[in-house]
Design an enzyme around this catalytic site. Structure first.
Site, PDB file in Angstrom:
ATOM      1  N   GLU B  47      36.811  38.719  36.366  1.00 19.55           N
ATOM      2  CA  GLU B  47      37.014  39.548  37.494  1.00 19.55           C
ATOM      3  C   GLU B  47      36.737  41.032  37.012  1.00 19.55           C
ATOM      4  OE1 GLU B  47      40.513  39.305  39.524  1.00 19.55           O
ATOM      5  OE2 GLU B  47      40.719  36.990  39.094  1.00 19.55           O
ATOM      6  N   ASP B  58      49.482  45.657  43.129  1.00 20.56           N
ATOM      7  CA  ASP B  58      49.319  45.946  41.851  1.00 20.56           C
ATOM      8  C   ASP B  58      50.643  46.486  41.157  1.00 20.56           C
ATOM      9  OD1 ASP B  58      46.813  44.950  40.907  1.00 20.56           O
ATOM     10  OD2 ASP B  58      46.142  46.102  42.101  1.00 20.56           O
TER      11      ASP B  58
END
Lengths: 393, 264
Positions: B47, B58
């Site tokens: 990724e 995040d």
């Protein structure tokens, strides 16, 4: 499309939050048709917040403009000093009805944070407010007020350390505690159904103003003017007039040092369509979609986006969006103080000169309605420094 | 080529290790080296993070990587250069690009998909794009043969799991916790096991679990009831500290733990 105003709005959030938004939407739908919910809310608005607010005929400002009559909707007289309390009381009550006990909120200048802390204290909810480090330093007094009201203030040190990052951090908290917590967002922004809910709790401003002006003038105003950051006070006063297409709706964005300087917070005038904080709307961003820092003399308008319903009113040409620079806002601030004895918050001060200009344009026989969304107490120190006035003078 | 790479990996019946790193963090050259390191050490899927100014899904570690990568001037062209450079040496590993929706939208959904495909990327993962909002992007990922992987979460209802299953391509990314990315010492394994059982009843597409996983022990436990795990923050941290040796060891540790997992 579901949850959209034209092509704006939507629900661009992590999957974890989708169930909370669905839950909120269905609970809100249920409550919004429940008379007892509105009766309870109206009870608090009337006895606690100070509604209805007066509609004041600004005689001196009208004479100064020498044209149409200028009326001022006095949201500045509400408890905690601004229109924000309309929404926080509504959403805090909604939180209770959903059976949640913890509330989070973001704040820029601290007005929404104080209004949220106040509503939570009233209704017995646990409250945490996220505030950017830079804002917390600039608005130390509001930090103290929130703490005094029993709220926890979480200072945000990531990103640009301002309102945008406080929203990011509140969203991260919500993702982590979504099962127990409601997020009281402070403006007509965020994922569906927030823009609709906040507008519904703020539209009382326009409903009252409409009734009041019909009572004294026997007709609708020719123009309604309000400042626009995220856009909740503007949406609140505009909404009941949207169906009356003969009424001009004018939003005034924060032009900072001018659009060409790049240092401003005028998302419609100087931005482009994008997706942030759960919604598709206008944002200040670079060519690769990175959100760019904003500037405004007023912390309450210092946000790089605007509510999706405003984006829709703009694109469908129902409302017009202009901007006032920092300098023009300060002139409006001084003008209203000197002529009317009303010290406005720096946010609605952005709309004062536009109201004067519109009154001139319309001429005698016309009516201008200006939304004064908050009072200037919170800005005293800041303005004193900007105008270089010493308190002893 | 393209989505077949992904299908091919799952068809072997082994648990996959998905490794996330941020392009341009701590700088362009180091990130390129870090990507190579995890690929050599055995990452099954890669990724590649494209930094965004407001990464709401995040936690602290990856937030800092977004900020730092942007400060270093990381643009889409750098991300694409990393991907096409790596593609030459690793022709069989599926590459995903992970970013938020705004950069994709602003650059232009079609242009974005075309550029990304041309750089050797096989799929996109966009954490702020639920199935209801994915139609616009989906029409172009289809046109350009890219996989659009959707996320599921412990709070997804049966109805939502079915919706996600219908719209996700090739696999589902199941978020382990209600929260943001970032290593956690303890994960709610029993709830997760039950969540995955719920998922399997609604969906027969492969499922990888991510968020919070940082060591072999966690990978082994979760690998037993999923098709693989995603590791991000733990690797991003080591890449940020330029600890290539530890990075390689970490990937090998995760990989060998997954080998011990029960076969489906």
């Amino acid at each position: 499309m579901h949850g959209y105003f034209g092509r704006f709005g939507g629900r661009f959030v992590p999957e974890t939050l989708m169930y909370a938004l669905e839950e909120l939407e269905s609970k809100y739908q249920e409550l919004s048709s429940d008379r007892s919910f509105w009766e309870e809310l109206n009870y608090y608005l009337r006895t606690y917040a100070g509604r209805p607010t007066p509609l004041y005929f600004a005689k001196n400002l009208t004479e100064y403009a020498g044209g149409a009559k200028i009326y001022i909707k006095r949201e500045d007289l509400l408890h905690t000093g601004a229109h924000k309390i309309n929404n926080t009381l509504g959403q805090a009550l909604l939180t209770k009805k959903m059976g949640k006990k913890r509330v989070i909120a973001e704040t820029g200048a601290g007005q929404h944070g104080v209004a949220t802390a106040t509503a939570c204290t009233l209704l017995g909810l646990d409250c945490t407010v996220y505030m950017g480090e830079e804002d917390a330093e600039r608005q130390e007094l509001n930090v103290f007020r929130m703490k005094l009201l029993g709220a926890k203030v979480q200072v945000v040190k990531s990103g640009s350390k301002t309102l945008k990052d406080a929203i990011n951090e509140a969203l991260r908290d919500w993702v982590s505690n979504v099962e127990t917590t409601h997020y009281i967002i402070g403006s007509v922004v965020g994922p569906h159904p927030f823009p609709t809910i906040v507008r519904d709790f703020q539209k009382v401003i326009g409903q009252e103003a409409k009734e009041q002006i019909l009572k004294v003038e026997g007709k609708l105003p020719d123009a309604v003017i309000a400042c626009v950051g995220g856009g909740s006070n503007a949406m609140g006063i505009f909404y009941p007039f949207v169906e009356h297409t003969e009424v001009r709706l004018i939003g005034v964005e924060a032009g900072g040092l001018g659009i060409n300087s790049g240092k401003h917070a005028a998302s419609i005038n100087g931005g482009s369509v994008g997706v942030l904080h759960g919604m598709k709307s206008y944002f200040l961003q670079d060519e690769e979609g990175q959100i760019i820092p904003t500037h405004s003399v007023s912390a309450g308008l210092d946000y790089p986006g605007v509510g999706p319903e405003h984006a829709y009113l703009f694109e469908s040409r129902r409302a017009q969006y202009v901007y006032a620079t920092d300098q023009e806002a300060l002139e409006g601030f001084k003008l209203l103080s000197k002529l009317e004895g009303i010290i406005p918050a720096l946010e609605p001060a952005h709309a004062v000169l536009k109201a004067v200009e519109t009154a001139k344009e319309l001429g005698k026989g016309g009516i201008v309605l200006l939304n004064l969304s908050g009072r200037g107490d919170k800005d005293m120190y800041h303005v004193m420094n900007l105008l270089k006035i010493s308190p002893s003078e | 080529m393209g989505r077949e790479r992904i299908v091919e990996k799952f068809s072997r019946g082994e648990k996959v290790l998905v490794c996330y790193l941020m392009a341009g963090y701590p700088d362009y050259e180091t990130s390129l080296e870090a990507f190579r390191t995890v690929l050599k050490a055995g990452a099954d899927f890669l990724e590649i993070g494209f930094p965004f100014s407001d990464p709401v899904a995040d936690g602290t570690t990856i937030q800092r990587a977004h900020e730092e990568a942007l400060k270093r001037g990381t643009k889409l062209k750098h991300v694409l250069r990393i991907s096409s450079t790596l593609r030459e040496d690793f022709p069989d590993t599926p590459f995903f690009l992970m970013t938020y929706y705004n950069p994709v939208f602003k650059i232009g959904v079609e242009k974005f998909c075309e550029l990304v495909r041309d750089s050797g990327i096989d799929g996109l993962i966009v954490p702020d794009l639920p199935p209801e909002e994915s139609w616009e992007l989906k029409s172009y990922t289809q046109k350009y043969g890219l996989s659009l992987v959707l996320l599921a979460s412990p709070t997804s209802s049966e109805r939502r799991l079915k919706l996600i299953c219908k719209h996700t391509d090739d696999m589902t990314y199941f978020v382990s916790i209600t929260g943001t990315t970032g290593a956690r010492e303890k994960l709610p394994i029993e709830r997760l096991r039950a969540d995955l059982q719920r998922y399997r009843k609604s969906c027969d597409k492969p499922v990888v679990v991510g968020f919070g996983i940082s060591n072999g022990e966690q990978a082994k436990v979760i690998g037993d009831f999923s098709d693989g795990v995603v590791v991000g923050s733990a690797l991003v941290k080591l890449a940020g500290e330029r600890k290539f040796h530890e990075l390689s060891q970490k990937v090998q540790e995760l990989k060998s733990s997954l080998k011990l997992c029960l076969k489906p």
